[in-house]
Design a protein around this motif. Structure first.
Motif, PDB file in Angstrom:
ATOM      1  N   THR A   1       3.344  -4.709  -1.264  1.00 30.37           N
ATOM      2  CA  THR A   1       2.032  -5.163  -1.737  1.00 30.37           C
ATOM      3  C   THR A   1       1.975  -5.173  -3.256  1.00 30.37           C
ATOM      4  OG1 THR A   1       0.934  -4.295   0.249  1.00 30.37           O
ATOM      5  CG2 THR A   1      -0.454  -4.683  -1.679  1.00 30.37           C
ATOM      6  N   LEU A   2       2.544  -4.137  -3.865  1.00 33.13           N
ATOM      7  CA  LEU A   2       2.544  -4.026  -5.333  1.00 33.13           C
ATOM      8  C   LEU A   2       3.679  -4.810  -5.975  1.00 33.13           C
ATOM      9  CD1 LEU A   2       1.830  -0.193  -5.659  1.00 33.13           C
ATOM     10  CD2 LEU A   2       0.195  -2.078  -5.813  1.00 33.13           C
ATOM     11  N   GLY A   3       4.596  -5.327  -5.164  1.00 31.48           N
ATOM     12  CA  GLY A   3       5.721  -6.070  -5.712  1.00 31.48           C
ATOM     13  C   GLY A   3       6.792  -5.196  -6.314  1.00 31.48           C
ATOM     14  N   ILE A   4       6.907  -3.964  -5.837  1.00 29.60           N
ATOM     15  CA  ILE A   4       7.924  -3.029  -6.348  1.00 29.60           C
ATOM     16  C   ILE A   4       9.182  -3.152  -5.500  1.00 29.60           C
ATOM     17  CG2 ILE A   4       8.483  -0.600  -6.752  1.00 29.60           C
ATOM     18  CD1 ILE A   4       5.485  -0.117  -7.099  1.00 29.60           C
ATOM     19  N   ARG A   5      10.271  -3.568  -6.110  1.00 28.67           N
ATOM     20  CA  ARG A   5      11.526  -3.774  -5.380  1.00 28.67           C
ATOM     21  C   ARG A   5      12.692  -3.139  -6.161  1.00 28.67           C
ATOM     22  NH1 ARG A   5       8.382  -8.201  -4.882  1.00 28.67           N
ATOM     23  NH2 ARG A   5       7.938  -8.936  -2.758  1.00 28.67           N
ATOM     24  N   TYR A   6      13.767  -2.890  -5.441  1.00 31.72           N
ATOM     25  CA  TYR A   6      14.971  -2.319  -6.044  1.00 31.72           C
ATOM     26  C   TYR A   6      15.442  -3.225  -7.170  1.00 31.72           C
ATOM     27  CZ  TYR A   6      19.608  -0.256  -6.376  1.00 31.72           C
ATOM     28  OH  TYR A   6      20.744   0.355  -6.830  1.00 31.72           O
ATOM     29  N   PRO A   7      15.833  -2.684  -8.306  1.00 34.33           N
ATOM     30  CA  PRO A   7      16.201  -1.278  -8.576  1.00 34.33           C
ATOM     31  C   PRO A   7      15.043  -0.400  -9.065  1.00 34.33           C
ATOM     32  CG  PRO A   7      16.846  -2.632 -10.419  1.00 34.33           C
ATOM     33  CD  PRO A   7      16.260  -3.572  -9.412  1.00 34.33           C
ATOM     34  N   THR A   8      13.809  -0.960  -9.106  1.00 37.41           N
ATOM     35  CA  THR A   8      12.671  -0.135  -9.531  1.00 37.41           C
ATOM     36  C   THR A   8      12.406   0.943  -8.490  1.00 37.41           C
ATOM     37  OG1 THR A   8      11.700  -2.061 -10.642  1.00 37.41           O
ATOM     38  CG2 THR A   8      10.258  -0.165 -10.213  1.00 37.41           C
ATOM     39  N   ILE A   9      12.272   2.171  -8.908  1.00 38.60           N
ATOM     40  CA  ILE A   9      12.051   3.292  -7.993  1.00 38.60           C
ATOM     41  C   ILE A   9      10.866   4.107  -8.495  1.00 38.60           C
ATOM     42  CG2 ILE A   9      13.018   5.406  -7.015  1.00 38.60           C
ATOM     43  CD1 ILE A   9      15.778   4.187  -7.322  1.00 38.60           C
ATOM     44  N   ILE A  10       9.952   4.444  -7.591  1.00 37.45           N
ATOM     45  CA  ILE A  10       8.837   5.329  -7.933  1.00 37.45           C
ATOM     46  C   ILE A  10       8.745   6.406  -6.859  1.00 37.45           C
ATOM     47  CG2 ILE A  10       7.529   3.531  -9.131  1.00 37.45           C
ATOM     48  CD1 ILE A  10       5.735   3.315  -6.693  1.00 37.45           C
ATOM     49  N   SER A  11       8.193   7.542  -7.214  1.00 32.59           N
ATOM     50  CA  SER A  11       8.078   8.642  -6.256  1.00 32.59           C
ATOM     51  C   SER A  11       6.979   8.339  -5.249  1.00 32.59           C
ATOM     52  CB  SER A  11       7.760   9.946  -6.992  1.00 32.59           C
ATOM     53  OG  SER A  11       6.468   9.880  -7.576  1.00 32.59           O
ATOM     54  N   ASN A  12       7.081   8.991  -4.122  1.00 30.94           N
ATOM     55  CA  ASN A  12       6.069   8.790  -3.084  1.00 30.94           C
ATOM     56  C   ASN A  12       4.690   9.242  -3.563  1.00 30.94           C
ATOM     57  OD1 ASN A  12       8.091   7.883  -1.405  1.00 30.94           O
ATOM     58  ND2 ASN A  12       8.350   9.853  -0.361  1.00 30.94           N
ATOM     59  N   ALA A  13       4.652  10.361  -4.257  1.00 28.08           N
ATOM     60  CA  ALA A  13       3.372  10.894  -4.746  1.00 28.08           C
ATOM     61  C   ALA A  13       2.701   9.921  -5.710  1.00 28.08           C
ATOM     62  CB  ALA A  13       3.591  12.249  -5.424  1.00 28.08           C
ATOM     63  N   TYR A  14       3.506   9.347  -6.630  1.00 31.80           N
ATOM     64  CA  TYR A  14       2.949   8.396  -7.593  1.00 31.80           C
ATOM     65  C   TYR A  14       2.492   7.117  -6.887  1.00 31.80           C
ATOM     66  CZ  TYR A  14       2.550   5.248 -11.580  1.00 31.80           C
ATOM     67  OH  TYR A  14       2.085   4.355 -12.498  1.00 31.80           O
ATOM     68  N   GLN A  15       3.243   6.722  -5.886  1.00 37.20           N
ATOM     69  CA  GLN A  15       2.884   5.519  -5.135  1.00 37.20           C
ATOM     70  C   GLN A  15       1.540   5.695  -4.422  1.00 37.20           C
ATOM     71  OE1 GLN A  15       5.832   4.359  -2.278  1.00 37.20           O
ATOM     72  NE2 GLN A  15       4.683   2.596  -1.552  1.00 37.20           N
ATOM     73  N   TYR A  16       1.359   6.831  -3.765  1.00 38.28           N
ATOM     74  CA  TYR A  16       0.085   7.098  -3.097  1.00 38.28           C
ATOM     75  C   TYR A  16      -1.068   7.127  -4.108  1.00 38.28           C
ATOM     76  CZ  TYR A  16       2.556   8.355   1.219  1.00 38.28           C
ATOM     77  OH  TYR A  16       3.323   8.326   2.362  1.00 38.28           O
ATOM     78  N   LYS A  17      -0.822   7.767  -5.280  1.00 39.17           N
ATOM     79  CA  LYS A  17      -1.854   7.864  -6.299  1.00 39.17           C
ATOM     80  C   LYS A  17      -2.199   6.494  -6.860  1.00 39.17           C
ATOM     81  CE  LYS A  17      -2.935  10.197 -10.667  1.00 39.17           C
ATOM     82  NZ  LYS A  17      -2.428  11.120 -11.729  1.00 39.17           N
ATOM     83  N   LYS A  18      -1.193   5.667  -7.076  1.00 37.37           N
ATOM     84  CA  LYS A  18      -1.389   4.338  -7.644  1.00 37.37           C
ATOM     85  C   LYS A  18      -2.212   3.454  -6.697  1.00 37.37           C
ATOM     86  CE  LYS A  18       1.343   0.630  -9.819  1.00 37.37           C
ATOM     87  NZ  LYS A  18       0.848   0.866 -11.194  1.00 37.37           N
ATOM     88  N   CYS A  19      -1.980   3.619  -5.396  1.00 31.19           N
ATOM     89  CA  CYS A  19      -2.680   2.805  -4.397  1.00 31.19           C
ATOM     90  C   CYS A  19      -3.931   3.492  -3.856  1.00 31.19           C
ATOM     91  CB  CYS A  19      -1.746   2.492  -3.230  1.00 31.19           C
ATOM     92  SG  CYS A  19      -0.288   1.552  -3.669  1.00 31.19           S
ATOM     93  N   ARG A  20      -4.194   4.720  -4.330  1.00 32.49           N
ATOM     94  CA  ARG A  20      -5.320   5.513  -3.818  1.00 32.49           C
ATOM     95  C   ARG A  20      -5.218   5.646  -2.301  1.00 32.49           C
ATOM     96  NH1 ARG A  20     -10.627   3.547  -7.339  1.00 32.49           N
ATOM     97  NH2 ARG A  20      -9.764   4.110  -9.395  1.00 32.49           N
ATOM     98  N   GLU A  21      -4.032   5.994  -1.865  1.00 32.09           N
ATOM     99  CA  GLU A  21      -3.749   6.145  -0.437  1.00 32.09           C
ATOM    100  C   GLU A  21      -3.260   7.557  -0.165  1.00 32.09           C
ATOM    101  OE1 GLU A  21      -3.226   3.745   2.717  1.00 32.09           O
ATOM    102  OE2 GLU A  21      -5.139   3.742   1.686  1.00 32.09           O
ATOM    103  N   ALA A  22      -3.141   7.873   1.117  1.00 30.85           N
ATOM    104  CA  ALA A  22      -2.588   9.150   1.571  1.00 30.85           C
ATOM    105  C   ALA A  22      -1.552   8.851   2.638  1.00 30.85           C
ATOM    106  CB  ALA A  22      -3.699  10.034   2.131  1.00 30.85           C
ATOM    107  N   PRO A  23      -0.653   9.788   2.938  1.00 35.42           N
ATOM    108  CA  PRO A  23       0.314   9.545   4.011  1.00 35.42           C
ATOM    109  C   PRO A  23      -0.401   9.113   5.295  1.00 35.42           C
ATOM    110  CG  PRO A  23       0.886  11.540   2.829  1.00 35.42           C
ATOM    111  CD  PRO A  23      -0.436  11.093   2.290  1.00 35.42           C
ATOM    112  N   LEU A  24       0.162   8.121   5.956  1.00 30.27           N
ATOM    113  CA  LEU A  24      -0.489   7.575   7.143  1.00 30.27           C
ATOM    114  C   LEU A  24      -0.619   8.625   8.239  1.00 30.27           C
ATOM    115  CD1 LEU A  24      -1.521   4.675   7.401  1.00 30.27           C
ATOM    116  CD2 LEU A  24       0.380   4.193   8.912  1.00 30.27           C
ATOM    117  N   SER A  25       0.347   9.552   8.302  1.00 29.42           N
ATOM    118  CA  SER A  25       0.279  10.610   9.313  1.00 29.42           C
ATOM    119  C   SER A  25      -0.965  11.474   9.128  1.00 29.42           C
ATOM    120  CB  SER A  25       1.529  11.484   9.247  1.00 29.42           C
ATOM    121  OG  SER A  25       1.696  12.043   7.948  1.00 29.42           O
TER     122      SER A  25
END
Length: 406
Positions: free
Chosen positions: A354-378
């Motif tokens: 959705t954000l257009g982030i593809r390899y070789p760009t790497i971001i942490s899971n925590a930053y990704q959730y914060k950036k999207c204002r999301e939480a783990p789906l579980s």
């Protein structure tokens, strides 16, 4: 501030004027039997999803009704709803406050779990009505309502169901082609579906009476609109059920009638679909992933639009059009730790795309959730499970109180 108050007062005065005008016009019509012009509808059709174009059976008819009629229908609905709630059985989950498809799916999965922990075989028969809303006998419906609602409300409903006409616009024709209807409930307002579930409840009460007269156990029911599941340890008498429903002008769609047996030595029941969900949790999760992929791919142009579409807008579209598909009835899922990890991984992959982030760009899971204002789906599934658990407890308490009052 003064200008805002003047504007608000003016809007309130206009609203009160409309209310008074509608009230006076309705009272005059009831006294003098004048025609208000609210019983006319415009029939349009939309294709059913996943069905080939062409056959009329693959079209879903929608009736566009007058706004005045919708207001009047809503007023009547608000007045009769408490008595309708008392009349309709607890097994019906549609067109009722605080009820949804989750009630249906949870009930099926709970019964399935009970069967798998026992030695009995559970037989599930699903019946679906053919054009159910369009086959109601209006005279019989009014007779049923006599014992449920007041005379004033009955009179308004009788008025809404009398002298109804439908206009059909055909491609190439300049003028509509109206015709009179004297069966069914005009679909398009909030009252018609509630009248249908009252009518269906009366038919189901006759079925229960017939079963009791035969001294046979009455099968459990799980109902969502015109989709009825009869559940028991043996096959229900389908012919007897069809015969009873026929006396109410309700016809069972034989092509959609399914027989499902839940047993320990077979897993065929896991792919049985109930109101859009599969009975097996793992199977349903994979099905939801597949559907969310389809929904996601339909918006590929937006995901690849770069800076033309704001990131905030992309996230909103993802949550409303994709994630909602993925999490449909997720509160009924039974997940293992492996299922949770796979679900979270699938979710993060969709967020990155959705954000257009593809390899070789790497971001942490925590930053990704914060950036999207999301939480783990579980975690979101866990919250949905707790909400459903609370809903079930409140329902048990409410239905228990109702039963004690009766």
């Amino acid at each position: 501030m003064v200008a805002h108050q003047v504007k608000t007062t003016s809007a309130m005065n206009t609203s009160n004027m409309h209310h008074q005008l509608l009230t006076n016009k309705s009272l005059t019509s009831f006294k003098s039997h004048e025609h208000l012009g609210i019983n006319e509808g415009l029939l349009i059709t939309i294709p059913k999803p996943g069905k080939p174009k062409g056959p009329p059976s693959n079209l879903r008819p929608i009736t566009l009704l007058n706004s005045v009629r919708k207001v009047l229908s809503t007023i009547v609905l608000n007045r009769i709803r408490p008595r309708v709630e008392k009349y309709v059985s607890n097994s019906q989950s549609v067109f009722r406050p605080n009820r949804s498809t989750s009630d249906v799916v949870w009930a099926h999965r709970w019964i399935t779990a009970k069967v798998l922990n026992a030695t009995d075989v559970n037989v599930n028969i699903t019946g679906d009505m053919s054009a159910a809303f369009d086959t109601i006998n209006r005279t019989k419906l009014l007779e049923i309502l006599k014992d449920i609602i007041d005379e004033d409300e009955l009179r308004i409903i009788r008025f809404l169901l009398s002298e109804t006409t439908i206009d059909v616009k055909i491609n190439g024709a300049n003028d509509p082609m109206p015709f009179t209807t004297n069966i069914g409930t005009p679909q398009g307002d909030s009252l018609s579906p509630v009248l249908f579930i009252v009518y269906l409840e009366h038919a189901l009460r006759d079925i229960r009476t017939v079963q009791n007269d035969k001294q046979e156990p009455v099968p459990a029911e799980i109902i969502y609109a015109d989709d009825i599941d009869f559940i028991g340890k043996k096959d229900a008498d389908v012919n007897s059920i069809e015969k009873t429903l026929k006396t109410h002008c309700l016809k069972v769609n034989v092509d959609k009638t399914e027989h499902t047996s839940v047993r320990k030595d077979s897993e065929d029941w896991k792919t049985t679909k109930k109101v859009g969900s599969l009975l097996g949790s793992k199977e349903d999760i994979e099905h939801r992933k597949h559907l969310s992929k389809i929904a996601f791919n339909k918006l590929t142009n937006i995901w690849k639009s770069g800076n033309k579409t704001k990131q905030k807008t992309k996230i909103k579209l993802y949550k409303s059009l994709v994630k909602s598909v993925l999490l449909y009835n997720c509160g009924t899922w039974a997940l293992t730790k492996t299922d949770e990890d796979r679900l979270d991984s699938f979710h993060r992959k969709q967020l990155r795309n959705t954000l257009g982030i593809r390899y070789p760009t790497i971001i942490s899971n925590a930053y990704q959730y914060k950036k999207c204002r999301e939480a783990p789906l579980s975690m979101q599934v866990l919250e949905a499970r707790w909400r459903l658990f609370g809903h079930v407890l409140r329902s048990i308490l409410f239905f228990g109180q109702q039963k004690s009052k009766r």
